[in-house]
Write an enzyme that holds these catalytic residues in place. Structure first.
Site, PDB file in Angstrom:
ATOM      1  N   SER A  89      51.402  36.232  47.873  1.00  0.00           N
ATOM      2  CA  SER A  89      51.597  37.600  48.382  1.00  0.00           C
ATOM      3  C   SER A  89      51.436  37.550  49.894  1.00  0.00           C
ATOM      4  O   SER A  89      50.852  36.602  50.433  1.00  0.00           O
ATOM      5  CB  SER A  89      50.502  38.493  47.785  1.00  0.00           C
ATOM      6  OG  SER A  89      50.450  39.735  48.446  1.00  0.00           O
ATOM      7  N   TYR A 130      41.705  40.597  45.145  1.00  0.00           N
ATOM      8  CA  TYR A 130      43.125  40.227  45.212  1.00  0.00           C
ATOM      9  C   TYR A 130      43.382  39.326  46.426  1.00  0.00           C
ATOM     10  O   TYR A 130      44.030  38.285  46.322  1.00  0.00           O
ATOM     11  CB  TYR A 130      43.961  41.506  45.284  1.00  0.00           C
ATOM     12  CG  TYR A 130      45.448  41.320  45.135  1.00  0.00           C
ATOM     13  CD1 TYR A 130      46.038  41.266  43.881  1.00  0.00           C
ATOM     14  CD2 TYR A 130      46.278  41.222  46.251  1.00  0.00           C
ATOM     15  CE1 TYR A 130      47.413  41.117  43.736  1.00  0.00           C
ATOM     16  CE2 TYR A 130      47.648  41.072  46.118  1.00  0.00           C
ATOM     17  CZ  TYR A 130      48.212  41.027  44.859  1.00  0.00           C
ATOM     18  OH  TYR A 130      49.574  40.873  44.731  1.00  0.00           O
TER      19      TYR A 130
HETATM   20  P1  NAD Z   1      53.606  43.691  36.991  1.00  0.00           P
HETATM   21  O1  NAD Z   1      52.390  44.470  36.640  1.00  0.00           O
HETATM   22  O2  NAD Z   1      54.950  44.339  36.925  1.00  0.00           O
HETATM   23  O3  NAD Z   1      53.694  42.379  36.062  1.00  0.00           O
HETATM   24  C1  NAD Z   1      52.568  41.576  35.821  1.00  0.00           C
HETATM   25  C2  NAD Z   1      52.860  40.659  34.667  1.00  0.00           C
HETATM   26  O4  NAD Z   1      51.685  39.879  34.410  1.00  0.00           O
HETATM   27  C3  NAD Z   1      53.152  41.425  33.368  1.00  0.00           C
HETATM   28  O5  NAD Z   1      54.128  40.716  32.633  1.00  0.00           O
HETATM   29  C4  NAD Z   1      51.815  41.392  32.644  1.00  0.00           C
HETATM   30  O6  NAD Z   1      51.915  41.521  31.237  1.00  0.00           O
HETATM   31  C5  NAD Z   1      51.337  40.014  33.046  1.00  0.00           C
HETATM   32  N1  NAD Z   1      49.906  39.837  32.869  1.00  0.00           N
HETATM   33  C6  NAD Z   1      48.881  40.575  33.372  1.00  0.00           C
HETATM   34  N2  NAD Z   1      47.705  40.081  32.952  1.00  0.00           N
HETATM   35  C7  NAD Z   1      47.989  39.026  32.173  1.00  0.00           C
HETATM   36  C8  NAD Z   1      47.198  38.093  31.441  1.00  0.00           C
HETATM   37  N3  NAD Z   1      45.871  38.162  31.406  1.00  0.00           N
HETATM   38  N4  NAD Z   1      47.835  37.121  30.740  1.00  0.00           N
HETATM   39  C9  NAD Z   1      49.196  37.046  30.734  1.00  0.00           C
HETATM   40  N5  NAD Z   1      49.982  37.888  31.417  1.00  0.00           N
HETATM   41  C10 NAD Z   1      49.386  38.858  32.119  1.00  0.00           C
HETATM   42  O7  NAD Z   1      53.303  43.079  38.421  1.00  0.00           O
HETATM   43  P2  NAD Z   1      54.251  42.416  39.537  1.00  0.00           P
HETATM   44  O8  NAD Z   1      54.228  43.316  40.700  1.00  0.00           O
HETATM   45  O9  NAD Z   1      55.533  41.967  38.960  1.00  0.00           O
HETATM   46  O10 NAD Z   1      53.346  41.153  39.934  1.00  0.00           O
HETATM   47  C11 NAD Z   1      53.671  39.821  39.610  1.00  0.00           C
HETATM   48  C12 NAD Z   1      53.016  38.900  40.619  1.00  0.00           C
HETATM   49  O11 NAD Z   1      53.525  39.161  41.921  1.00  0.00           O
HETATM   50  C13 NAD Z   1      51.495  39.060  40.716  1.00  0.00           C
HETATM   51  O12 NAD Z   1      50.897  37.798  40.878  1.00  0.00           O
HETATM   52  C14 NAD Z   1      51.330  39.892  41.969  1.00  0.00           C
HETATM   53  O13 NAD Z   1      50.087  39.697  42.566  1.00  0.00           O
HETATM   54  C15 NAD Z   1      52.457  39.340  42.811  1.00  0.00           C
HETATM   55  N6  NAD Z   1      52.877  40.213  43.904  1.00  0.00           N
HETATM   56  C16 NAD Z   1      53.323  41.483  43.655  1.00  0.00           C
HETATM   57  C17 NAD Z   1      53.710  42.264  44.727  1.00  0.00           C
HETATM   58  C18 NAD Z   1      54.226  43.652  44.539  1.00  0.00           C
HETATM   59  O14 NAD Z   1      54.385  44.360  45.552  1.00  0.00           O
HETATM   60  N7  NAD Z   1      54.539  44.089  43.329  1.00  0.00           N
HETATM   61  C19 NAD Z   1      53.643  41.759  46.030  1.00  0.00           C
HETATM   62  C20 NAD Z   1      53.182  40.475  46.235  1.00  0.00           C
HETATM   63  C21 NAD Z   1      52.814  39.705  45.159  1.00  0.00           C
END
Ligand code: NAD
Length: 260
Positions: A142, A155
């Protein structure tokens, strides 16, 4: 180019992971999905991706906070596909609170799911990659792997940790045909971020649209969200021969966030 290779994308039932799984499957890569959600909806998603792309699409319900589940997921993918060539460590959660009020169990869960899960998955997948002399380990970090924001202690700590893990694995695998890279997105409009938009709208008495624009504008100079599709295409690039020498480092897709 990637036809016949196999990947695991953790947390691919939603958001960024879903976008990455779709990009890989669309390029001929067999994919193991993982993540939480309604079982019937996940099966529908799995079957739809398989029929749209004609690759093998499997699903493993591993809870990424549980090392034994993670090992079982890697073993299951190796058995189903004959190997794991591409490992995308993407599953993650968020909790926002000042450190004095940050719940201990949220700290533990974020460190386990956003950081330790990648250690356990890499450890289990590397022997197979080394045997086949090719591998791609892509950690979804991130902008918060590079800079901090208030009220995100767990985080930011986990994402900075992922950057250290990426560098170390990059060094340990250098010259072996395996690379390890971190992708650092800025804001991506997924359920993880929607919760923060809803909280902002409630706290500042804003409309949903105004809260969305205020959130992205506050950190991301482009004032545009990064998309799961853009991240999926970046993963494909990192899997291409053009990226053979990109290892131990980070790629930002953040509209200028960390340049400030
Ligand atoms: P999201 O909530 O849409 O998806 C998260 C996914 O992780 C889901 O499929 C959920 O079921 C799964 N998950 C959560 N806990 C779990 C567990 N214990 N075991 C297995 N699966 C689990 O979130 P997202 O925004 O798509 O985030 C995905 C990644 O991207 C994360 O690592 C997040 O930190 C990173 N990220 C997101 C953003 C953003 O702005 N959305 C920015 C930078 C980084």
């Amino acid at each position: 180019m990637l036809k016949g290779k196999s990947a695991i994308v953790t947390g691919s039932t939603s958001g960024i992971g879903k976008g990455i799984a779709e990009a890989l499957a669309g390029s001929g890569v067999n994919v193991m999905l993982n993540g939480f959600g309604d079982a019937a909806e996940i099966e529908r998603q799995r079957a739809a991706l398989a029929s749209a792309t004609r690759v093998e699409v499997a699903y493993h319900p591993a809870d990424m906070s549980k090392p034994a589940d993670i090992r079982d997921m890697i073993a299951s993918a190796e058995k189903t596909f004959g190997g794991v060539d591409i490992l995308v460590n993407n599953a993650g959660i968020q909790h926002v609170a000042p450190i004095e009020q940050f719940p201990d169990d949220k700290w533990d869960a974020i460190i386990a799911i956003n950081l330790s899960s990648a250690f356990h998955a890499i450890k289990a997948a590397l022997p197979g990659m080394r045997a086949r002399k090719w591998g791609r380990i892509i950690n979804i970090a991130s902008a918060h792997g590079l800079v901090a924001s208030a009220e995100k202690s767990a985080y930011v700590s986990a994402k900075h940790g992922i950057m250290g893990l990426t560098k170390t694995v990059g060094l340990e695998t250098a010259g072996s045909g395996i690379t390890c890279v971190a992708i650092c997105p800025g804001w991506v409009l997924t359920p993880l971020v929607q919760k923060q938009i809803d909280a902002k709208a409630a706290a500042e008495d804003l409309s949903p649209e105004a809260a969305k624009m205020a959130l992205v504008g506050e950190k991301q100079p482009s004032k545009e969200f990064t998309t799961p599709e853009q991240i999926g295409q970046t993963v494909l690039f990192l899997c291409s021969p053009a990226a053979d020498q990109i290892t131990g480092s980070a790629i930002s897709l953040d509209g200028g966030w960390v340049s400030q």
